[in-house]
Design a protein around this motif. Structure first.
Motif, short mmCIF file in Angstrom:
data_model
loop_
_atom_site.label_atom_id
_atom_site.label_comp_id
_atom_site.label_asym_id
_atom_site.label_seq_id
_atom_site.Cartn_x
_atom_site.Cartn_y
_atom_site.Cartn_z
N ASP A 304 -6.21 3.97 5.25
CA ASP A 304 -7.65 3.71 5.29
C ASP A 304 -7.99 2.50 4.43
O ASP A 304 -8.58 1.55 4.87
N HIS A 305 -7.62 2.58 3.16
CA HIS A 305 -7.76 1.41 2.30
C HIS A 305 -6.75 1.46 1.17
O HIS A 305 -6.12 2.50 0.95
N MET A 306 -6.63 0.34 0.47
CA MET A 306 -5.64 0.27 -0.60
C MET A 306 -6.27 -0.32 -1.84
O MET A 306 -7.08 -1.26 -1.74
N GLU A 307 -5.89 0.23 -2.98
CA GLU A 307 -6.43 -0.26 -4.24
C GLU A 307 -5.27 -0.84 -5.04
O GLU A 307 -4.28 -0.13 -5.29
N CYS A 313 0.22 0.09 -5.82
CA CYS A 313 -1.01 0.20 -5.03
C CYS A 313 -1.28 1.65 -4.73
O CYS A 313 -0.35 2.40 -4.37
N ALA A 315 -2.87 3.95 -2.09
CA ALA A 315 -3.38 3.89 -0.72
C ALA A 315 -4.10 5.19 -0.39
O ALA A 315 -3.64 6.28 -0.77
N GLU A 316 -5.21 5.07 0.30
CA GLU A 316 -5.92 6.25 0.80
C GLU A 316 -5.47 6.42 2.25
O GLU A 316 -5.67 5.53 3.08
N HIS A 324 -7.56 13.68 3.75
CA HIS A 324 -7.15 12.44 3.09
C HIS A 324 -6.05 12.71 2.09
O HIS A 324 -6.02 13.76 1.47
N LYS A 326 -3.86 10.61 -1.16
CA LYS A 326 -3.64 9.40 -1.94
C LYS A 326 -2.14 9.22 -2.11
O LYS A 326 -1.43 10.20 -2.40
N GLU A 340 -0.72 -2.58 5.37
CA GLU A 340 -2.11 -3.05 5.26
C GLU A 340 -3.06 -2.02 5.86
O GLU A 340 -2.64 -1.16 6.66
N PRO A 341 -4.32 -2.08 5.45
CA PRO A 341 -5.30 -1.11 5.95
C PRO A 341 -5.37 -1.12 7.47
O PRO A 341 -5.24 -2.17 8.11
#
Ligand code: ATP
Length: 363
Positions: A304-307, A313, A315-316, A324, A326, A340-341
Protein backbone atom coordinates in the motif's frame (compact mmCIF):
# COMPACT_ATOMS: atom_id res chain seq x y z
CA UNK A 1 11.21 -10.47 59.71
CA UNK A 2 13.08 -12.26 56.95
CA UNK A 3 11.70 -12.94 53.49
CA UNK A 4 13.68 -16.16 53.71
CA UNK A 5 13.92 -16.47 49.93
CA UNK A 6 16.88 -14.37 48.87
CA UNK A 7 14.95 -11.66 47.01
CA UNK A 8 16.17 -8.15 47.89
CA UNK A 9 12.73 -6.63 47.46
CA UNK A 10 9.54 -8.62 47.79
CA UNK A 11 6.13 -7.20 46.95
CA UNK A 12 3.52 -9.47 48.36
CA UNK A 13 -0.13 -9.23 47.21
CA UNK A 14 -0.16 -5.45 47.13
CA UNK A 15 -3.41 -3.65 46.26
CA UNK A 16 -4.07 0.07 46.28
CA UNK A 17 -7.37 1.89 46.15
CA UNK A 18 -7.89 5.61 45.62
CA UNK A 19 -11.46 5.87 46.92
CA UNK A 20 -13.42 3.26 44.98
CA UNK A 21 -10.82 3.13 42.17
CA UNK A 22 -8.40 0.21 42.28
CA UNK A 23 -5.00 1.35 40.98
CA UNK A 24 -3.13 -1.86 41.94
CA UNK A 25 -4.77 -5.26 41.99
CA UNK A 26 -2.98 -7.95 44.00
CA UNK A 27 0.52 -7.30 42.70
CA UNK A 28 3.30 -9.71 43.72
CA UNK A 29 6.89 -9.40 42.53
CA UNK A 30 10.42 -10.26 43.62
CA UNK A 31 13.48 -8.22 42.69
CA UNK A 32 16.99 -9.52 43.22
CA UNK A 33 19.90 -7.63 44.67
CA UNK A 34 21.71 -5.58 42.00
CA UNK A 35 18.98 -5.95 39.39
CA UNK A 36 17.83 -3.14 37.11
CA UNK A 37 14.09 -3.56 36.73
CA UNK A 38 11.75 -1.40 34.63
CA UNK A 39 8.05 -1.00 35.36
CA UNK A 40 6.63 -0.54 31.87
CA UNK A 41 3.06 0.20 30.88
CA UNK A 42 0.67 2.75 29.43
CA UNK A 43 -0.42 5.87 31.27
CA UNK A 44 -2.58 5.03 34.26
CA UNK A 45 -1.54 1.36 34.53
CA UNK A 46 -0.34 1.80 38.12
CA UNK A 47 3.44 1.79 37.69
CA UNK A 48 4.00 5.06 39.58
CA UNK A 49 1.57 3.96 42.29
CA UNK A 50 3.64 0.80 42.79
CA UNK A 51 6.89 2.77 42.91
CA UNK A 52 5.38 5.18 45.45
CA UNK A 53 4.19 2.26 47.58
CA UNK A 54 7.76 0.89 47.62
CA UNK A 55 9.01 4.33 48.69
CA UNK A 56 6.28 4.72 51.33
CA UNK A 57 5.03 7.89 49.63
CA UNK A 58 1.60 6.28 49.13
CA UNK A 59 1.01 3.35 51.45
CA UNK A 60 -0.73 0.37 49.84
CA UNK A 61 -4.27 -0.48 50.94
CA UNK A 62 -3.35 -4.13 51.50
CA UNK A 63 -0.39 -6.44 51.03
CA UNK A 64 3.17 -6.20 52.29
CA UNK A 65 6.57 -5.07 51.08
CA UNK A 66 9.90 -6.46 52.30
CA UNK A 67 13.32 -4.94 51.62
CA UNK A 68 16.51 -6.79 52.56
CA UNK A 69 14.51 -9.06 54.84
CA UNK A 70 12.81 -6.15 56.64
CA UNK A 71 9.04 -5.64 56.58
CA UNK A 72 8.82 -2.01 55.42
CA UNK A 73 5.09 -2.12 54.62
CA UNK A 74 4.05 0.55 57.13
CA UNK A 75 7.26 2.57 57.46
CA UNK A 76 7.32 6.26 56.51
CA UNK A 77 9.70 7.16 53.64
CA UNK A 78 12.36 8.53 56.01
CA UNK A 79 12.74 5.15 57.64
CA UNK A 80 13.15 3.30 54.34
CA UNK A 81 16.41 2.81 52.49
CA UNK A 82 16.09 4.33 49.02
CA UNK A 83 17.14 7.25 46.83
CA UNK A 84 14.66 8.63 44.32
CA UNK A 85 14.80 10.66 41.10
CA UNK A 86 11.63 12.22 39.67
CA UNK A 87 10.82 13.26 36.12
CA UNK A 88 10.78 16.92 37.06
CA UNK A 89 14.35 17.16 38.47
CA UNK A 90 12.99 18.43 41.81
CA UNK A 91 16.27 20.10 42.81
CA UNK A 92 16.39 22.82 45.45
CA UNK A 93 16.59 25.98 43.28
CA UNK A 94 18.27 28.08 45.98
CA UNK A 95 21.05 25.56 46.62
CA UNK A 96 24.15 25.09 44.48
CA UNK A 97 24.91 21.82 42.74
CA UNK A 98 27.27 20.81 45.57
CA UNK A 99 24.71 21.77 48.23
CA UNK A 100 21.95 19.83 46.46
CA UNK A 101 24.07 16.68 46.38
CA UNK A 102 25.25 17.22 49.96
CA UNK A 103 21.75 17.80 51.32
CA UNK A 104 21.11 14.35 52.83
CA UNK A 105 24.67 14.04 54.14
CA UNK A 106 24.53 17.45 55.83
CA UNK A 107 21.14 16.81 57.40
CA UNK A 108 22.45 13.58 58.92
CA UNK A 109 25.35 15.64 60.34
CA UNK A 110 28.24 13.90 58.59
CA UNK A 111 31.63 15.59 59.14
CA UNK A 112 32.39 18.33 56.58
CA UNK A 113 35.46 16.61 55.18
CA UNK A 114 33.45 13.45 54.52
CA UNK A 115 30.63 15.45 52.89
CA UNK A 116 33.07 17.31 50.62
CA UNK A 117 34.84 14.19 49.48
CA UNK A 118 31.57 12.30 48.90
CA UNK A 119 30.13 15.20 46.87
CA UNK A 120 33.28 15.36 44.76
CA UNK A 121 33.16 11.61 44.22
CA UNK A 122 29.48 11.67 43.21
CA UNK A 123 29.85 14.62 40.85
CA UNK A 124 32.77 12.89 39.17
CA UNK A 125 30.63 9.76 38.89
CA UNK A 126 27.85 11.60 37.03
CA UNK A 127 30.27 13.65 34.90
CA UNK A 128 29.70 17.00 36.60
CA UNK A 129 33.06 17.72 38.17
CA UNK A 130 33.66 21.48 38.22
CA UNK A 131 29.95 22.37 38.29
CA UNK A 132 29.79 22.55 42.12
CA UNK A 133 29.07 26.29 42.49
CA UNK A 134 26.37 26.51 39.80
CA UNK A 135 22.67 26.71 40.58
CA UNK A 136 20.04 24.42 38.99
CA UNK A 137 18.73 27.23 36.75
CA UNK A 138 22.21 27.47 35.19
CA UNK A 139 22.18 23.81 34.11
CA UNK A 140 20.63 21.99 31.15
CA UNK A 141 17.87 19.45 31.77
CA UNK A 142 20.31 16.57 31.35
CA UNK A 143 22.75 18.13 33.82
CA UNK A 144 19.97 18.76 36.34
CA UNK A 145 18.96 15.12 36.12
CA UNK A 146 22.59 14.10 36.74
CA UNK A 147 22.58 16.24 39.88
CA UNK A 148 19.31 14.60 40.95
CA UNK A 149 20.92 11.21 40.40
CA UNK A 150 24.01 12.15 42.43
CA UNK A 151 21.76 13.42 45.21
CA UNK A 152 19.73 10.19 45.18
CA UNK A 153 22.93 8.14 45.45
CA UNK A 154 24.58 10.31 48.12
CA UNK A 155 23.51 8.22 51.09
CA UNK A 156 24.46 4.94 49.32
CA UNK A 157 20.87 3.68 49.37
CA UNK A 158 20.06 0.00 48.99
CA UNK A 159 17.44 0.85 46.41
CA UNK A 160 17.42 3.44 43.64
CA UNK A 161 13.94 4.47 42.47
CA UNK A 162 13.62 6.33 39.17
CA UNK A 163 10.24 7.77 38.19
CA UNK A 164 10.39 8.50 34.44
CA UNK A 165 13.74 10.27 34.98
CA UNK A 166 14.46 10.74 31.28
CA UNK A 167 11.01 11.71 30.02
CA UNK A 168 11.49 15.46 30.14
CA UNK A 169 14.73 15.37 28.13
CA UNK A 170 15.09 15.70 24.39
CA UNK A 171 15.73 12.54 22.38
CA UNK A 172 19.53 12.76 22.05
CA UNK A 173 20.20 13.69 25.68
CA UNK A 174 17.76 11.06 26.75
CA UNK A 175 19.49 8.31 24.82
CA UNK A 176 22.90 9.40 26.03
CA UNK A 177 21.86 9.60 29.67
CA UNK A 178 20.14 6.24 29.38
CA UNK A 179 23.48 4.64 28.51
CA UNK A 180 25.26 6.46 31.33
CA UNK A 181 22.59 5.45 33.82
CA UNK A 182 22.94 1.81 32.90
CA UNK A 183 26.72 1.98 33.15
CA UNK A 184 26.56 3.71 36.52
CA UNK A 185 24.09 1.15 37.84
CA UNK A 186 26.35 -1.68 36.69
CA UNK A 187 29.31 -0.09 38.41
CA UNK A 188 27.51 0.55 41.70
CA UNK A 189 25.41 -2.63 41.58
CA UNK A 190 22.60 -0.77 43.30
CA UNK A 191 19.21 -2.47 42.99
CA UNK A 192 17.26 -0.14 40.71
CA UNK A 193 13.63 0.26 39.67
CA UNK A 194 12.77 2.63 36.85
CA UNK A 195 9.24 3.56 35.84
CA UNK A 196 8.80 4.24 32.14
CA UNK A 197 6.09 4.19 29.50
CA UNK A 198 8.74 3.99 26.79
CA UNK A 199 9.16 0.40 25.65
CA UNK A 200 12.38 1.12 23.76
CA UNK A 201 13.91 2.58 26.91
CA UNK A 202 12.86 -0.44 28.95
CA UNK A 203 14.19 -2.90 26.36
CA UNK A 204 17.52 -1.06 26.21
CA UNK A 205 18.19 -0.60 29.90
CA UNK A 206 16.47 -3.28 32.00
CA UNK A 207 17.71 -6.64 33.24
CA UNK A 208 14.04 -7.51 33.65
CA UNK A 209 10.88 -5.74 32.54
CA UNK A 210 7.63 -5.78 34.50
CA UNK A 211 4.83 -5.07 32.04
CA UNK A 212 1.78 -3.61 33.75
CA UNK A 213 -1.76 -2.97 32.56
CA UNK A 214 -4.76 -1.74 34.52
CA UNK A 215 -3.25 -2.36 37.93
CA UNK A 216 -1.96 -5.88 37.27
CA UNK A 217 1.34 -7.36 36.13
CA UNK A 218 0.90 -8.91 32.69
CA UNK A 219 4.42 -10.33 32.38
CA UNK A 220 7.84 -10.26 34.01
CA UNK A 221 10.87 -11.23 31.98
CA UNK A 222 14.13 -10.24 30.35
CA UNK A 223 13.78 -7.79 27.46
CA UNK A 224 14.37 -10.61 24.99
CA UNK A 225 11.82 -12.84 26.70
CA UNK A 226 9.13 -10.21 26.76
CA UNK A 227 9.79 -9.26 23.13
CA UNK A 228 10.10 -12.76 21.73
CA UNK A 229 7.62 -14.57 23.94
CA UNK A 230 4.88 -12.15 24.95
CA UNK A 231 2.46 -13.97 27.22
CA UNK A 232 -0.60 -11.90 26.41
CA UNK A 233 -2.00 -9.97 23.47
CA UNK A 234 -1.53 -6.80 25.49
CA UNK A 235 2.22 -7.41 25.93
CA UNK A 236 2.57 -8.41 22.27
CA UNK A 237 0.94 -5.15 21.25
CA UNK A 238 2.57 -2.83 23.80
CA UNK A 239 6.18 -3.99 23.51
CA UNK A 240 7.50 -3.45 20.00
CA UNK A 241 5.45 -3.46 16.80
CA UNK A 242 3.13 -6.40 16.24
CA UNK A 243 0.71 -7.43 13.50
CA UNK A 244 -2.60 -9.00 14.43
CA UNK A 245 -4.34 -11.03 11.72
CA UNK A 246 -7.82 -12.38 12.50
CA UNK A 247 -7.88 -16.15 12.02
CA UNK A 248 -10.04 -19.19 12.70
CA UNK A 249 -8.68 -22.36 14.12
CA UNK A 250 -8.75 -25.30 11.71
CA UNK A 251 -6.94 -28.03 13.63
CA UNK A 252 -4.44 -28.36 16.47
CA UNK A 253 -1.64 -26.91 14.40
CA UNK A 254 -3.42 -24.89 11.74
CA UNK A 255 -5.34 -21.63 11.52
CA UNK A 256 -7.06 -20.02 8.55
CA UNK A 257 -7.27 -16.48 7.25
CA UNK A 258 -9.81 -16.38 4.39
CA UNK A 259 -8.76 -19.30 2.22
CA UNK A 260 -5.14 -19.31 3.38
CA UNK A 261 -4.08 -21.80 6.01
CA UNK A 262 -1.12 -21.22 8.32
CA UNK A 263 0.91 -23.82 10.12
CA UNK A 264 1.54 -22.81 13.74
CA UNK A 265 4.55 -23.66 15.92
CA UNK A 266 4.02 -26.39 18.49
CA UNK A 267 4.18 -23.84 21.34
CA UNK A 268 0.94 -22.29 20.10
CA UNK A 269 -1.04 -25.48 19.59
CA UNK A 270 -2.50 -25.62 23.05
CA UNK A 271 -4.49 -22.46 22.40
CA UNK A 272 -8.17 -22.72 23.37
CA UNK A 273 -10.56 -23.02 20.47
CA UNK A 274 -13.31 -20.78 21.74
CA UNK A 275 -13.49 -17.08 20.83
CA UNK A 276 -11.69 -15.19 18.11
CA UNK A 277 -8.00 -15.67 17.55
CA UNK A 278 -5.31 -13.42 16.19
CA UNK A 279 -2.20 -14.65 14.50
CA UNK A 280 0.67 -12.38 15.53
CA UNK A 281 3.90 -11.71 13.68
CA UNK A 282 6.47 -8.95 14.09
CA UNK A 283 7.14 -6.70 11.05
CA UNK A 284 10.82 -7.71 10.96
CA UNK A 285 9.93 -11.41 10.83
CA UNK A 286 7.93 -11.19 7.62
CA UNK A 287 9.96 -12.84 4.89
CA UNK A 288 10.21 -11.33 1.43
CA UNK A 289 13.34 -12.86 -0.06
CA UNK A 290 13.52 -16.42 -1.38
CA UNK A 291 9.84 -17.20 -0.92
CA UNK A 292 9.46 -20.50 -2.77
CA UNK A 293 6.30 -21.75 -4.48
CA UNK A 294 4.70 -24.41 -2.30
CA UNK A 295 6.38 -23.09 0.84
CA UNK A 296 4.33 -23.07 4.05
CA UNK A 297 2.59 -19.92 5.23
CA UNK A 298 2.83 -17.76 2.15
CA UNK A 299 0.47 -14.90 1.53
CA UNK A 300 -0.23 -12.68 -1.49
CA UNK A 301 -0.26 -9.03 -0.53
CA UNK A 302 -0.21 -5.62 -2.17
CA UNK A 303 2.20 -2.92 -1.02
CA UNK A 304 0.00 0.00 0.00
CA UNK A 305 2.72 2.43 0.99
CA UNK A 306 6.24 2.48 2.34
CA UNK A 307 7.89 4.57 5.00
CA UNK A 308 11.63 5.14 4.78
CA UNK A 309 13.10 4.83 8.29
CA UNK A 310 16.81 5.17 7.59
CA UNK A 311 18.23 1.69 7.90
CA UNK A 312 15.06 -0.05 6.73
CA UNK A 313 11.64 0.56 5.21
CA UNK A 314 8.36 -0.16 6.91
CA UNK A 315 5.84 -1.28 4.31
CA UNK A 316 2.10 -1.30 4.85
CA UNK A 317 0.76 -4.40 3.13
CA UNK A 318 -2.88 -5.05 2.28
CA UNK A 319 -3.93 -8.66 2.47
CA UNK A 320 -6.83 -10.04 0.43
CA UNK A 321 -9.86 -9.65 2.68
CA UNK A 322 -8.80 -6.16 3.73
CA UNK A 323 -6.46 -6.76 6.66
CA UNK A 324 -3.26 -4.79 6.90
CA UNK A 325 0.23 -5.97 7.88
CA UNK A 326 3.33 -3.94 8.61
CA UNK A 327 6.56 -5.42 7.30
CA UNK A 328 10.11 -4.17 7.72
CA UNK A 329 12.22 -4.64 4.63
CA UNK A 330 15.92 -3.94 4.48
CA UNK A 331 17.16 -1.28 2.09
CA UNK A 332 19.01 -4.02 0.21
CA UNK A 333 15.87 -6.10 -0.21
CA UNK A 334 13.98 -3.02 -1.41
CA UNK A 335 16.62 -2.37 -4.04
CA UNK A 336 17.19 -5.99 -5.11
CA UNK A 337 13.47 -6.70 -5.49
CA UNK A 338 12.63 -3.20 -6.75
CA UNK A 339 9.76 -2.96 -4.30
CA UNK A 340 7.35 -0.09 -4.74
CA UNK A 341 3.83 0.89 -3.71
CA UNK A 342 1.05 -0.79 -5.71
CA UNK A 343 3.16 -3.87 -6.36
CA UNK A 344 1.75 -7.34 -5.60
CA UNK A 345 4.19 -9.61 -3.79
CA UNK A 346 4.21 -12.93 -2.00
CA UNK A 347 5.45 -12.94 1.56
CA UNK A 348 6.02 -15.79 3.99
CA UNK A 349 5.29 -15.86 7.70
CA UNK A 350 7.95 -18.12 9.29
CA UNK A 351 6.25 -20.78 11.41
CA UNK A 352 8.60 -20.43 14.37
CA UNK A 353 7.94 -16.67 14.60
CA UNK A 354 4.15 -16.91 14.84
CA UNK A 355 2.08 -16.46 17.99
CA UNK A 356 -1.61 -17.02 18.51
CA UNK A 357 -3.76 -15.13 21.00
CA UNK A 358 -7.41 -15.22 21.92
CA UNK A 359 -8.41 -11.60 21.49
CA UNK A 360 -11.45 -9.51 20.74
CA UNK A 361 -9.94 -6.07 20.55
CA UNK A 362 -7.39 -6.53 17.77
CA UNK A 363 -9.45 -8.50 15.27
P1 ATP B 1 1.51 7.72 34.16
O1 ATP B 1 2.60 7.24 33.25
O2 ATP B 1 0.46 8.49 33.42
O3 ATP B 1 2.00 8.40 35.39
P2 ATP B 1 1.04 5.38 35.79
O4 ATP B 1 1.02 4.01 35.23
O5 ATP B 1 2.25 5.78 36.53
O6 ATP B 1 0.73 6.40 34.62
P3 ATP B 1 -0.36 5.86 38.22
O7 ATP B 1 0.14 7.26 38.46
O8 ATP B 1 0.20 4.78 39.00
O9 ATP B 1 -0.24 5.53 36.68
O10 ATP B 1 -1.94 5.89 38.40
C1 ATP B 1 -2.71 4.71 38.29
C2 ATP B 1 -4.17 5.09 38.38
O11 ATP B 1 -4.46 5.58 39.70
C3 ATP B 1 -4.58 6.20 37.42
O12 ATP B 1 -5.86 5.90 36.90
C4 ATP B 1 -4.61 7.43 38.29
O13 ATP B 1 -5.57 8.35 37.81
C5 ATP B 1 -5.00 6.88 39.64
N1 ATP B 1 -4.41 7.67 40.72
C6 ATP B 1 -3.10 7.85 40.98
N2 ATP B 1 -2.90 8.63 42.06
C7 ATP B 1 -4.12 8.98 42.50
C8 ATP B 1 -4.61 9.77 43.59
N3 ATP B 1 -3.77 10.36 44.44
N4 ATP B 1 -5.94 9.90 43.71
C9 ATP B 1 -6.80 9.29 42.87
N5 ATP B 1 -6.42 8.52 41.82
C10 ATP B 1 -5.11 8.36 41.64
Amino acid sequence: MSTGDGAYLRIDHVSKYFGAFQALNDVSLEINSGEFVCFLGPSGCGKTTLLRAIAGLDIQTSGRIFQAGRDISALPPAQRDFGIVFQSYALFPNLSVAENVAYGLVSTKRPKAEVDSRVAELLALVGLRGQEPKFPSQLSGGQQQRVALARALAMSPGLLLLDEPLSALDARVRQHLRGELKELQRKLKVTTIMVTHDQEEALAIADRIVVMNQGVIEQVGTPLDVYRHPKTAFVADFVGQMNFLPVERVSTDRVRYGTTEFLMPSSEQAVRDSGKSALCVRPEDIQIRNVAAGQNNTLKVKIDHMEFLGSFCRAELVVEGGSHLKADFSINAMRDLALEPGQEITIALPVERLRLFQVESHV
